[in-house]
Design an enzyme around this catalytic site. Structure first.
Site, PDB file in Angstrom:
ATOM      1  N   CYS A 101       0.868  -1.181   0.000  1.00  0.00           N
ATOM      2  CA  CYS A 101       0.000   0.000   0.000  1.00  0.00           C
ATOM      3  C   CYS A 101       0.907   1.235   0.000  1.00  0.00           C
ATOM      4  O   CYS A 101       1.692   1.442   0.926  1.00  0.00           O
ATOM      5  CB  CYS A 101      -0.885  -0.059   1.249  1.00  0.00           C
ATOM      6  SG  CYS A 101      -1.964   1.365   1.420  1.00  0.00           S
TER       7      CYS A 101
ATOM      8  N   CYS B  29     -10.751  10.490   7.768  1.00  0.00           N
ATOM      9  CA  CYS B  29      -9.398  10.051   7.381  1.00  0.00           C
ATOM     10  C   CYS B  29      -8.345  10.876   8.105  1.00  0.00           C
ATOM     11  O   CYS B  29      -8.372  12.111   8.049  1.00  0.00           O
ATOM     12  CB  CYS B  29      -9.239  10.205   5.875  1.00  0.00           C
ATOM     13  SG  CYS B  29      -7.562   9.904   5.302  1.00  0.00           S
TER      14      CYS B  29
ATOM     15  N   CYS C  58      -3.004  15.323   2.457  1.00  0.00           N
ATOM     16  CA  CYS C  58      -4.002  15.229   1.376  1.00  0.00           C
ATOM     17  C   CYS C  58      -4.901  16.449   1.455  1.00  0.00           C
ATOM     18  O   CYS C  58      -5.293  16.874   2.540  1.00  0.00           O
ATOM     19  CB  CYS C  58      -4.834  13.957   1.521  1.00  0.00           C
ATOM     20  SG  CYS C  58      -6.051  13.763   0.188  1.00  0.00           S
TER      21      CYS C  58
HETATM   22  N1  SAH Z   1      -7.191   9.137  -1.460  1.00  0.00           N
HETATM   23  C1  SAH Z   1      -7.568   7.881  -1.968  1.00  0.00           C
HETATM   24  C2  SAH Z   1      -6.637   6.755  -1.545  1.00  0.00           C
HETATM   25  C3  SAH Z   1      -6.143   6.760  -0.120  1.00  0.00           C
HETATM   26  S1  SAH Z   1      -7.338   6.414   1.113  1.00  0.00           S
HETATM   27  C4  SAH Z   1      -9.012   7.554  -1.606  1.00  0.00           C
HETATM   28  O1  SAH Z   1      -9.589   8.276  -0.802  1.00  0.00           O
HETATM   29  O2  SAH Z   1      -9.535   6.606  -2.170  1.00  0.00           O
HETATM   30  C5  SAH Z   1      -7.572   4.663   0.939  1.00  0.00           C
HETATM   31  C6  SAH Z   1      -8.888   4.148   1.510  1.00  0.00           C
HETATM   32  O3  SAH Z   1      -8.894   4.225   2.938  1.00  0.00           O
HETATM   33  C7  SAH Z   1     -10.075   4.953   1.028  1.00  0.00           C
HETATM   34  O4  SAH Z   1     -11.131   4.136   0.609  1.00  0.00           O
HETATM   35  C8  SAH Z   1     -10.469   5.695   2.266  1.00  0.00           C
HETATM   36  O5  SAH Z   1     -11.794   6.064   2.212  1.00  0.00           O
HETATM   37  C9  SAH Z   1     -10.155   4.716   3.361  1.00  0.00           C
HETATM   38  N2  SAH Z   1     -10.078   5.336   4.687  1.00  0.00           N
HETATM   39  C10 SAH Z   1      -9.627   6.566   4.963  1.00  0.00           C
HETATM   40  N3  SAH Z   1      -9.698   6.788   6.304  1.00  0.00           N
HETATM   41  C11 SAH Z   1     -10.193   5.664   6.853  1.00  0.00           C
HETATM   42  C12 SAH Z   1     -10.466   5.275   8.197  1.00  0.00           C
HETATM   43  N4  SAH Z   1     -10.220   6.081   9.230  1.00  0.00           N
HETATM   44  N5  SAH Z   1     -10.959   4.029   8.412  1.00  0.00           N
HETATM   45  C13 SAH Z   1     -11.164   3.196   7.376  1.00  0.00           C
HETATM   46  N6  SAH Z   1     -10.910   3.510   6.080  1.00  0.00           N
HETATM   47  C14 SAH Z   1     -10.425   4.731   5.831  1.00  0.00           C
HETATM   48 FE1  SF4 Z   2      -7.404  12.097   1.039  1.00  0.00          FE
HETATM   49 FE2  SF4 Z   2      -7.930  10.481   3.076  1.00  0.00          FE
HETATM   50 FE3  SF4 Z   2      -9.930  11.436   1.598  1.00  0.00          FE
HETATM   51 FE4  SF4 Z   2      -8.270   9.597   0.541  1.00  0.00          FE
HETATM   52  S1  SF4 Z   2      -9.655   9.307   2.279  1.00  0.00           S
HETATM   53  S2  SF4 Z   2      -8.985  11.509  -0.411  1.00  0.00           S
HETATM   54  S3  SF4 Z   2      -6.322  10.199   1.552  1.00  0.00           S
HETATM   55  S4  SF4 Z   2      -8.530  12.648   2.871  1.00  0.00           S
END
Ligand code: SAH
Ligand code: SF4
Length: 373
Positions: free
Chosen positions: A104, A118, A111
């Site tokens: 990963c 997130c 971001c």
């Molecule tokens: N920015 C991209 C890729 C990185 S995040 C995106 O948002 O898709 C990768 C995955 O982790 C995404 O599906 C996101 O929604 C998930 N994710 C982010 N924060 C999370 C959390 N606290 N618990 C579980 N999944 C989470």
């Molecule tokens: Fe950015 Fe986190 Fe949202 Fe993915 S899930 S777009 S890393 S803020």
């Protein structure tokens, strides 16, 4: 200025070799030494002409990312924290399973999308990673793991762009990195084993279909716009209907005949049986897809809670009964904070992160400075 050879896909390396007055096929040899054998010292590259071996150290480097820490989970998951300078650090996670090894990878320090659930989003945005910084995560992990696990052959079989950052807001650096992952002279991964996960940068989904179609995961998280506006602020710029249309346009080029939708299960926010029904209404017969439910990994600043297990199961059942293939993501690397959304790394330029979050939630959708539209 010396070039970092990790910044190039094979085409870029061939152009670099030509600038040095070298034949293009030398690039293939160099690329294989770097990515397949993990070489960082030109003197090792014994099949290169001696004159070239002597010329290279003056004009280029193969620059790894400095490791700030490495943590090994009881379940075999490994997390690296890499220093990307200026007080910023990014995280990379290796997840071993019976039949595969998934890496990963992060695409940005911080971001700009600022999703509520997130922890990377809560940090704010610092900067885009370069191609070399994206690829160095794979280069470092693959060759470390071969030594560590004493394996001669490939250890990493799958790559997911699901670490820190929004990969499609760092498009120009992302694409050469993906190409090196796919190249037979590089990592030789098949397109279906490389996944770009996006919060929904619609124009870049279209460009990816043209430039480098790989498996696509779309972070959906809500069945209707007002809720998604709140959870994923980018939705205010590219609402659900536009996003689903982009998914449909992507499919003909995609290596798989479905899109994966990710859905983070948040207690009392998006996880009721009604939400599940609405999701069925939204997706059924419209987009060939699979649903991946992610139990929310909590962090204090979010103020959110993980949905109870029974609610996740009930949600999955509604979808499955409607014929939508649904999986619940296993949480890995819990003990080392390596699970989805827990990748916080270290982002220094997060002055007034809280204030910025508030502004962003009011005004967005912000696209990272310098990111292609
Ligand atoms: N920015 C991209 C890729 C990185 S995040 C995106 O948002 O898709 C990768 C995955 O982790 C995404 O599906 C996101 O929604 C998930 N994710 C982010 N924060 C999370 C959390 N606290 N618990 C579980 N999944 C989470
Ligand atoms: Fe950015 Fe986190 Fe949202 Fe993915 S899930 S777009 S890393 S803020």
């Amino acid at each position: 200025m010396t070039a970092n050879l990790l910044d190039f896909d094979l085409e870029g390396l061939a152009a670099f070799c030509e600038q040095l007055g070298e034949k293009r096929f030398r690039a293939v040899q160099l690329f294989r030494w770097i990515h397949q054998k993990g070489a960082s010292d030109f003197a090792q590259m014994t099949d290169l002409a001696r004159s070239l071996r002597e010329k290279l150290p003056g004009v280029c480097t193969i620059t790894d990312l400095p490791v700030l820490s490495r943590q090994d989970s009881a379940d075999g998951t490994i997390k690296w924290l890499f220093d990307v300078g200026g007080g910023n650090a990014v995280e990379t996670v290796f997840i071993p399973e019976e039949d595969r090894g998934t890496l990963c990878i992060s695409s940005q320090a911080g971001c700009a999308v600022g999703c509520r659930f997130c922890s990377t989003g809560h940090q704010g945005f610092s900067r885009n990673l370069t191609t070399g910084e994206i690829l160095a995560q794979l280069w470092h992990a693959e060759h470390f793991l071969r030594r560590h696990l004493q394996r001669g052959e490939r250890v990493i079989t799958n790559v997911v762009m699901m670490g820190m950052g929004e990969p499609l807001q760092n498009y120009n650096a992302l694409v050469p990195a993906l190409r090196a992952m796919l190249d037979d002279h590089g990592y030789g991964l098949s397109r279906r084993r490389v996944t770009v996960s996006t919060s929904g940068v619609v124009p870049m989904i279209d460009r990816l279909a043209q430039d480098c179609p790989v498996a696509l995961a779309v972070s959906l998280h809500a069945p209707f716009d007002p809720l998604r506006d709140d959870l994923v602020p980018l939705n205010r710029k590219y609402p659900i209907a536009e996003l689903l249309d982009a998914c449909l346009r992507y499919l003909p080029a995609a290596p798989r005949d479905f899109i994966t939708f990710e859905y983070c299960m948040l207690d009392g926010v998006n996880d009721t049986p009604e939400h599940a029904e609405q999701l069925v209404q939204l997706l059924k017969g419209r987009v060939p897809c699979k649903l991946n439910l992610i139990p929310f990994n909590p962090f204090p600043a979010s103020g959110l809670k993980r949905s109870p297990r029974e609610r996740v199961l009930a949600f999955a059942e509604v979808l499955q009964r409607a014929g939508i293939v649904t999986t619940i993501r296993k949480t890995r690397g819990d003990d080392i904070d390596a699970a989805c959304g827990q990748l916080a790394g270290e982002v220094q330029d997060r002055t007034n992160a809280r204030e910025r979050m508030a502004q962003r939630r009011a005004a967005i959708p912000i696209v990272a400075a310098g990111a292609p539209q």
